[in-house]
Motif scaffolding. Structure first.
Motif, mmCIF file in Angstrom:
data_model
loop_
_atom_site.group_PDB
_atom_site.id
_atom_site.type_symbol
_atom_site.label_atom_id
_atom_site.label_comp_id
_atom_site.label_asym_id
_atom_site.label_seq_id
_atom_site.Cartn_x
_atom_site.Cartn_y
_atom_site.Cartn_z
ATOM 1 N N ALA A 16 -3.108 -10.300 13.583
ATOM 2 C CA ALA A 16 -1.896 -10.541 12.467
ATOM 3 C C ALA A 16 -1.878 -12.220 12.639
ATOM 4 O O ALA A 16 -1.744 -12.719 11.601
ATOM 5 N N PRO A 17 -1.670 -12.758 13.885
ATOM 6 C CA PRO A 17 -1.717 -14.239 13.852
ATOM 7 C C PRO A 17 -2.912 -14.752 13.020
ATOM 8 O O PRO A 17 -2.717 -16.005 12.512
ATOM 9 N N ALA A 48 -2.001 -15.198 5.126
ATOM 10 C CA ALA A 48 -1.229 -13.804 4.868
ATOM 11 C C ALA A 48 0.171 -13.933 5.287
ATOM 12 O O ALA A 48 0.560 -14.816 6.190
ATOM 13 N N ASP A 49 0.994 -13.366 4.544
ATOM 14 C CA ASP A 49 2.434 -13.484 4.808
ATOM 15 C C ASP A 49 3.127 -12.087 5.290
ATOM 16 O O ASP A 49 2.215 -11.188 5.491
ATOM 17 N N ALA A 50 4.259 -11.758 5.601
ATOM 18 C CA ALA A 50 4.604 -10.696 6.114
ATOM 19 C C ALA A 50 4.533 -9.427 5.214
ATOM 20 O O ALA A 50 3.961 -8.352 5.963
ATOM 21 N N GLN A 51 4.535 -9.488 3.876
ATOM 22 C CA GLN A 51 4.416 -8.372 3.166
ATOM 23 C C GLN A 51 2.980 -8.213 3.237
ATOM 24 O O GLN A 51 2.682 -6.897 3.166
ATOM 25 N N SER A 52 2.045 -8.828 3.446
ATOM 26 C CA SER A 52 0.717 -8.782 3.266
ATOM 27 C C SER A 52 0.301 -8.071 4.416
ATOM 28 O O SER A 52 -0.587 -7.081 4.564
ATOM 29 N N LEU A 53 0.785 -8.479 5.628
ATOM 30 C CA LEU A 53 0.521 -7.875 7.047
ATOM 31 C C LEU A 53 1.041 -6.333 6.940
ATOM 32 O O LEU A 53 0.312 -5.464 7.678
#
Length: 71
Positions: free
Chosen positions: A42-43, A50-55
């Motif tokens: 993730a990081p 990548a943003d939170a929605q993509s993750l």
């Protein structure tokens, strides 16, 4: 896993070392998992845009706890 590259906070190990005594191992002699691979990736993905929605789409139904890999 190894994470290498610019901006990585290096020279450290994230996790634990329980030793190799039989009572500390899982299954037929495996070390226990300390860090879920998704919390490592993730990081890395965030570092590359990548943003939170993509993750959330990449890792659905998993409560991420990203490790502090970058400075």
């Amino acid at each position: 896993m190894f994470v290498m590259g610019g901006g990585v906070k290096g020279r450290r190990v994230l996790g634990g070392w329980p030793g190799l005594k039989p009572e500390m191992l899982e299954g037929p002699g495996d070390l226990p998992v300390w860090n879920n691979y998704r919390d490592i990736l993730a990081p890395v993905l965030t570092q590359h845009g990548a943003d939170a929605q993509s993750l959330a789409q990449v890792f659905p139904n998993f409560p991420l706890q990203p490790l502090p890999l970058y400075s």
